[in-house]
Design a protein around this motif. Sequence first.
Motif, mmCIF file in Angstrom:
data_model
loop_
_atom_site.group_PDB
_atom_site.id
_atom_site.type_symbol
_atom_site.label_atom_id
_atom_site.label_comp_id
_atom_site.label_asym_id
_atom_site.label_seq_id
_atom_site.Cartn_x
_atom_site.Cartn_y
_atom_site.Cartn_z
ATOM 1 N N ALA A 80 0.829 -1.205 0.000
ATOM 2 C CA ALA A 80 0.000 0.000 0.000
ATOM 3 C C ALA A 80 0.866 1.259 0.000
ATOM 4 O O ALA A 80 0.655 2.169 -0.821
ATOM 5 N N THR A 81 1.846 1.302 0.919
ATOM 6 C CA THR A 81 2.711 2.482 0.990
ATOM 7 C C THR A 81 3.484 2.662 -0.311
ATOM 8 O O THR A 81 3.538 3.769 -0.878
ATOM 9 N N GLY A 82 4.071 1.560 -0.792
ATOM 10 C CA GLY A 82 4.813 1.640 -2.051
ATOM 11 C C GLY A 82 3.929 2.043 -3.210
ATOM 12 O O GLY A 82 4.301 2.883 -4.047
ATOM 13 N N GLY A 83 2.736 1.460 -3.278
ATOM 14 C CA GLY A 83 1.821 1.769 -4.386
ATOM 15 C C GLY A 83 1.365 3.214 -4.368
ATOM 16 O O GLY A 83 1.372 3.891 -5.420
ATOM 17 N N PHE A 84 0.955 3.708 -3.199
ATOM 18 C CA PHE A 84 0.484 5.096 -3.097
ATOM 19 C C PHE A 84 1.612 6.082 -3.348
ATOM 20 O O PHE A 84 1.409 7.135 -3.987
ATOM 21 N N VAL A 85 2.804 5.770 -2.858
ATOM 22 C CA VAL A 85 3.944 6.669 -3.070
ATOM 23 C C VAL A 85 4.309 6.740 -4.548
ATOM 24 O O VAL A 85 4.520 7.828 -5.101
ATOM 25 N N ILE A 86 4.375 5.579 -5.202
ATOM 26 C CA ILE A 86 4.705 5.558 -6.637
ATOM 27 C C ILE A 86 3.628 6.288 -7.434
ATOM 28 O O ILE A 86 3.926 7.056 -8.377
ATOM 29 N N ALA A 87 2.372 6.081 -7.067
ATOM 30 C CA ALA A 87 1.276 6.770 -7.762
ATOM 31 C C ALA A 87 1.395 8.278 -7.565
ATOM 32 O O ALA A 87 1.205 9.060 -8.518
ATOM 33 N N ALA A 88 1.695 8.703 -6.332
ATOM 34 C CA ALA A 88 1.845 10.135 -6.074
ATOM 35 C C ALA A 88 3.013 10.715 -6.851
ATOM 36 O O ALA A 88 2.930 11.838 -7.393
ATOM 37 N N MET A 89 4.117 9.968 -6.921
ATOM 38 C CA MET A 89 5.279 10.428 -7.674
ATOM 39 C C MET A 89 4.954 10.581 -9.163
ATOM 40 O O MET A 89 5.340 11.567 -9.802
ATOM 41 N N ALA A 90 4.250 9.594 -9.683
ATOM 42 C CA ALA A 90 3.975 9.598 -11.126
ATOM 43 C C ALA A 90 2.888 10.599 -11.501
ATOM 44 O O ALA A 90 2.996 11.289 -12.531
ATOM 45 N N ILE A 91 1.836 10.676 -10.661
ATOM 46 C CA ILE A 91 0.685 11.506 -11.027
ATOM 47 C C ILE A 91 0.889 12.972 -10.674
ATOM 48 O O ILE A 91 0.590 13.871 -11.472
ATOM 49 N N THR A 92 1.414 13.223 -9.469
ATOM 50 C CA THR A 92 1.491 14.618 -9.012
ATOM 51 C C THR A 92 2.813 15.294 -9.344
ATOM 52 O O THR A 92 2.913 16.513 -9.212
ATOM 53 N N ILE A 93 3.835 14.527 -9.750
ATOM 54 C CA ILE A 93 5.126 15.159 -10.030
ATOM 55 C C ILE A 93 5.567 14.891 -11.472
ATOM 56 O O ILE A 93 5.447 15.761 -12.323
ATOM 57 N N ASP A 94 6.106 13.696 -11.765
ATOM 58 C CA ASP A 94 6.572 13.415 -13.125
ATOM 59 C C ASP A 94 6.635 11.910 -13.334
ATOM 60 O O ASP A 94 7.385 11.212 -12.640
ATOM 61 N N TRP A 95 5.893 11.413 -14.309
ATOM 62 C CA TRP A 95 5.835 9.966 -14.528
ATOM 63 C C TRP A 95 7.127 9.447 -15.157
ATOM 64 O O TRP A 95 7.526 8.299 -14.920
ATOM 65 N N LYS A 96 7.799 10.304 -15.966
ATOM 66 C CA LYS A 96 9.033 9.858 -16.618
ATOM 67 C C LYS A 96 10.145 9.631 -15.576
ATOM 68 O O LYS A 96 10.849 8.620 -15.618
ATOM 69 N N LEU A 97 10.296 10.580 -14.661
ATOM 70 C CA LEU A 97 11.314 10.427 -13.634
ATOM 71 C C LEU A 97 10.983 9.219 -12.741
ATOM 72 O O LEU A 97 11.880 8.485 -12.315
ATOM 73 N N THR A 98 9.699 9.012 -12.455
ATOM 74 C CA THR A 98 9.268 7.853 -11.650
ATOM 75 C C THR A 98 9.675 6.551 -12.322
ATOM 76 O O THR A 98 10.204 5.637 -11.674
ATOM 77 N N LEU A 99 9.447 6.449 -13.611
ATOM 78 C CA LEU A 99 9.790 5.243 -14.356
ATOM 79 C C LEU A 99 11.297 4.991 -14.336
ATOM 80 O O LEU A 99 11.760 3.851 -14.153
ATOM 81 N N ALA A 114 11.639 13.265 -1.221
ATOM 82 C CA ALA A 114 10.969 12.887 0.028
ATOM 83 C C ALA A 114 10.136 11.624 -0.176
ATOM 84 O O ALA A 114 10.101 10.730 0.682
ATOM 85 N N TYR A 115 9.426 11.555 -1.320
ATOM 86 C CA TYR A 115 8.671 10.339 -1.644
ATOM 87 C C TYR A 115 9.606 9.130 -1.774
ATOM 88 O O TYR A 115 9.279 8.015 -1.343
ATOM 89 N N LEU A 116 10.756 9.380 -2.374
ATOM 90 C CA LEU A 116 11.729 8.296 -2.520
ATOM 91 C C LEU A 116 12.183 7.800 -1.145
ATOM 92 O O LEU A 116 12.405 6.594 -0.947
ATOM 93 N N GLY A 117 12.278 8.746 -0.174
ATOM 94 C CA GLY A 117 12.595 8.348 1.190
ATOM 95 C C GLY A 117 11.507 7.464 1.785
ATOM 96 O O GLY A 117 11.789 6.531 2.553
ATOM 97 N N LEU A 118 10.246 7.761 1.408
ATOM 98 C CA LEU A 118 9.142 6.916 1.887
ATOM 99 C C LEU A 118 9.187 5.519 1.285
ATOM 100 O O LEU A 118 8.658 4.569 1.863
ATOM 101 N N LEU A 119 9.820 5.400 0.114
ATOM 102 C CA LEU A 119 9.932 4.080 -0.527
ATOM 103 C C LEU A 119 10.981 3.194 0.148
ATOM 104 O O LEU A 119 11.012 1.981 -0.103
#
Length: 585
Positions: free
Chosen positions: A143-162, A282-287
């Motif tokens: 759950a934490t990983g999924g929500f964090v990755i979703a937040a990274m991709a949707i609210t910031i940048d999906w390319k950098l997330t990938l 910060a999101y990456l720290g949550l991962l």
Amino acid sequence: MRVFLELGWFFKERKKQYAIGIFLLMIVALLGVLPPRIIGFVVDEISRGTLTPAYLMKWLGILAGSAMIMYVLRYAWRLMIFGSSIILARNLRRQLFHHFTQMSPSFYQKRRVGDLMAHATNDLQAVQMTAGAGVLTLFDSLATGGFVIAAMAITIDWKLTLIVLLPLPLMAYLTNYYGKLMHLRFHDAQAAFSGLNDKTQESISGMKVIKTFGQEEEDVEDFRALSKKVVDENIRVARVDSLFDPTISAIIGICYFLAIGFGSYFVTNGDMTIGDLIAFTAYLGLLVWPMLAFGWLFNIVERGRASYDRIRQLLAEPADIDDRKGALDIHPEGDIIFDLEEFKFTDDDRAALRDVRFTLKRGETLGIVGKTGSGKSAILRLLLREFENYRGTITFGGRSITDYKKKKLRQAIGYVPQDHFLFSTTVAGNIAFARPEATEEEIFEAAQLAHIHQDILNFTEGYNTVVGERGVSLSGGQKQRISIARALMMRPELLILDDSLSAVDAKTEEAILESLKRMRTGETTIITSHRLSAIQHAHQIVVMDAGTVAEIGSHDQLMKKKGIYYEMYELQQLEALVEQGGETQ
């Protein structure tokens, strides 16, 4: 993760609690993604010089509110998930203990006490961890990983997330490989712990013998060797376990390298703001937690899987002796007819009994004598249905003993074994073991019949004296007589004394036998003994030799035959005369 499927039966039983716990866990994980995004918003306002107190207080209030909600929800899901795991341990413990009570003596001949205790303690704890911390770690990390990755991709940048997630498949492969190694090695570690547990139990129980023979140093050395094996096996587990964190930390380091490198490029090109990059890191720290949690998860799951495999193998062993369909739910009473062709103990090709036949009328006393290993105790164990792999029939009251329910058959038999086991409770508690509701007067009466009442009154606390583990504080004769009193409390249809008067003197033996004769009129008794004085009053005496009946008859009849019984009697009379200081001519 196969262990979660194997525990599916329990998750179905507790589906409501687990569903609520996991749902609350998801909400907590979702709220956990708010702080990095809020930090990014505030940083951007600061960088633009437009931050106001009202704007800052709004986001601080949201942070405080979410923190309070997370506090309450974390308390609730812990009750649901960890509480359920405790119930699983309780249920498995009950199953194990019930299984132990249903198993025949052959099961305990193959299994060591220490090993069985390890199943009921160490293994159960590992399974409990799987159903508690394992479920938590699995869903929390997902759950934490999924929500964090979703937040990274949707609210910031999906390319950098990938780009940042590219190293994760390597981590998944390595952790899965480590998990397989962990399972194999932890299984060996648990087996080594069982051996150490068994050695400890055996040494403590046999400390008196160890000291008597002066084997303290040798026993300590044996313990040291087993302890070293436990340490070695657990170090082998630790070597694999130690690979998880460095591997995951290395992967996380690569992810940070990619995030900062490519993130800086995106900020320079205007595709991201400084606040976005700070929020992203910060999101990456949550991962970090979900990634580390996966390593911990494999540790918990593989330990739990190895332990659950051991528990299931134990529970899967069928009871050698069970009630037949439609077994009689009544206490047997009447004549006993023993018509046996052959009986062999498990894993023994030699016949322990062969051609053993006799009839015992209700109300009569049967004496069984013979040398050690002649088959006396084997006859009694068959009567108690401890074994069933024999050719022939044994009837009680006109019906085969296998037609009765085991519990009803054994409740009709008061058995006093050679090895007198007393529980670590009071003398009164031991006597009233089969009838805990018995009155004080009934306990006194049984003790008087066994001629132990006066001894008990002389104990420190009388009937409330705690006898110590296995009756260690009592003499052999006292333990025997308390065991006889315990059997008499059952008011059994059949009383069996298996060489149970060997530790009392001749006068006390005679008094006990006279009490039994007077009190058990119309009830059946079987006595095995090496001392012929204990059985010469019997209506019928069976003389066993090498597993078969050598002679049968009353004392007078056997004396007239001048066979084995006659020789035994004359020898014992001679021994008694010599002990008394007499002379022979």
